[in-house]
Enzyme design. Structure first.
Site, PDB file in Angstrom:
ATOM      1  CE  LYS A   1      43.738  28.688  41.122  1.00 27.87           C
ATOM      2  NZ  LYS A   1      44.247  29.797  40.323  1.00 27.87           N
TER       3      LYS A   1
ATOM      4  CD  GLN B   1      45.885  33.050  40.761  1.00 29.71           C
ATOM      5  OE1 GLN B   1      45.954  31.844  40.892  1.00 29.71           O
ATOM      6  NE2 GLN B   1      44.759  33.666  40.464  1.00 29.71           N
TER       7      GLN B   1
ATOM      8  CG  ASP C   1      45.092  28.490  34.117  1.00 31.00           C
ATOM      9  OD1 ASP C   1      44.149  27.897  34.662  1.00 31.00           O
ATOM     10  OD2 ASP C   1      45.439  29.631  34.428  1.00 31.00           O
TER      11      ASP C   1
END
Length: 292
Positions: free
Chosen positions: A57, A101, A124
């Site tokens: 990422k 995460q 997200d």
């Protein structure tokens, strides 16, 4: 033996195209906003798979011109420490997107931490406010993997209107938001899962079959309607009889490609799209500083 094989939907190429578009967008917006977009990825512990995802990422961020504000906590970090870091990032004007995460170590309450992210920085797309916006059909940040699937269907001009779509899996990460996005695109949607009876009878009705169950090679050719579009969201690491490790999806690629019209590979299908949509979400939040 059927001579026809499915056309492959190339998520890797599409992800690169999206990254190029985002780079152009950032270059246009940066003079107006006075800084680059910022994404903060928070990781707790040293799970090797998570560490690889985070590196991936951050590399993608660098490529398009997004500043990274990542923070790695030791495995024994407390709930209060991580919560405070999220609060600081909510208030940091350089940060447009925040991502925790997953999975987190068991002693942490991941739901409580996700709820603490400012919904407008929820890269997200998993905050209840953003889920609520999706249910209501309002604009907002969308969950990355389902948004990537929809973007891929659009790119290949696969009409969803009036089509039978079957989503296998009901997770909050993929199955549920994807079903809502398909409904929004006028598909007729069925959600199947591990408790569904006569699974093959359900999947055989699908013009568009999306597998997101996390079980290697579960979808076989017999479960697929001829000329269906098959999207494989599964990423499973398996060890073959020679002891080699490789990634496979939830779809038995070899057999299904002789039945389906269009099929995503694993790797190189939905995976790269998830990261591309994470960057897209960050840039969308960033652009609201001008548009909002």
């Amino acid at each position: 033996m059927n001579a026809k094989t499915a056309k492959i939907l190339d998520g890797k190429a599409l992800a690169q195209k999206i990254q190029t578009e985002l780079t152009t967008q950032i270059q246009a917006l940066q003079p107006q906003i006075g800084r680059p977009p910022g994404l903060a990825v928070l990781m707790v512990g040293d799970n090797p798979a998570s560490a690889a995802y985070v590196r991936n990422k951050e590399r993608a961020c660098t490529k398009v011109g997004i500043a990274s504000f990542g923070k790695n906590f030791p495995a024994d970090a407390t709930q209060a420490e991580v919560a405070q870091a999220i609060q600081d990032l909510n208030e940091d004007e350089r940060v447009d997107g925040i991502l925790v995460q997953l999975p987190l170590p068991n002693h942490l309450d991941s739901v409580a931490l996700l709820h603490q992210i400012d919904p407008n920085k929820d890269a997200d797309g998993l905050h209840p406010v953003n889920m609520g916006r999706l249910v209501r059909g309002e604009s907002g940040l969308r969950s990355c993997t389902p948004a990537g699937v929809i973007r891929m269907l659009q790119e290949y001009q696969i009409s969803l209107q009036g089509k039978q779509a079957v989503v296998m899996g009901r997770s909050i990460l993929v199955g549920k938001p994807l079903a809502l996005m398909l409904l929004e695109a006028d598909a007729t949607v069925t959600i199947a899962h591990s408790r569904s009876h006569n699974l093959a009878a359900i999947t055989q009705t699908a013009d568009i079959l999306i597998a997101a169950v996390g079980r290697p090679n579960m979808i076989t050719a017999q479960m697929v309607k001829p000329d269906a579009v098959v999207i494989d969201v599964g990423i499973n690491r398996i060890i073959d009889y020679e002891g080699n490790s490789r990634l496979v999806g939830d779809v038995d690629f070899e057999s299904v490609q002789e039945v389906a019209e269009l099929l995503t590979p694993v790797p190189g299908g939905v995976g790269p799209m998830t990261v591309a949509m994470l960057l897209h979400n960050t840039v969308w939040s960033y652009s609201q500083k001008v548009n909002g």
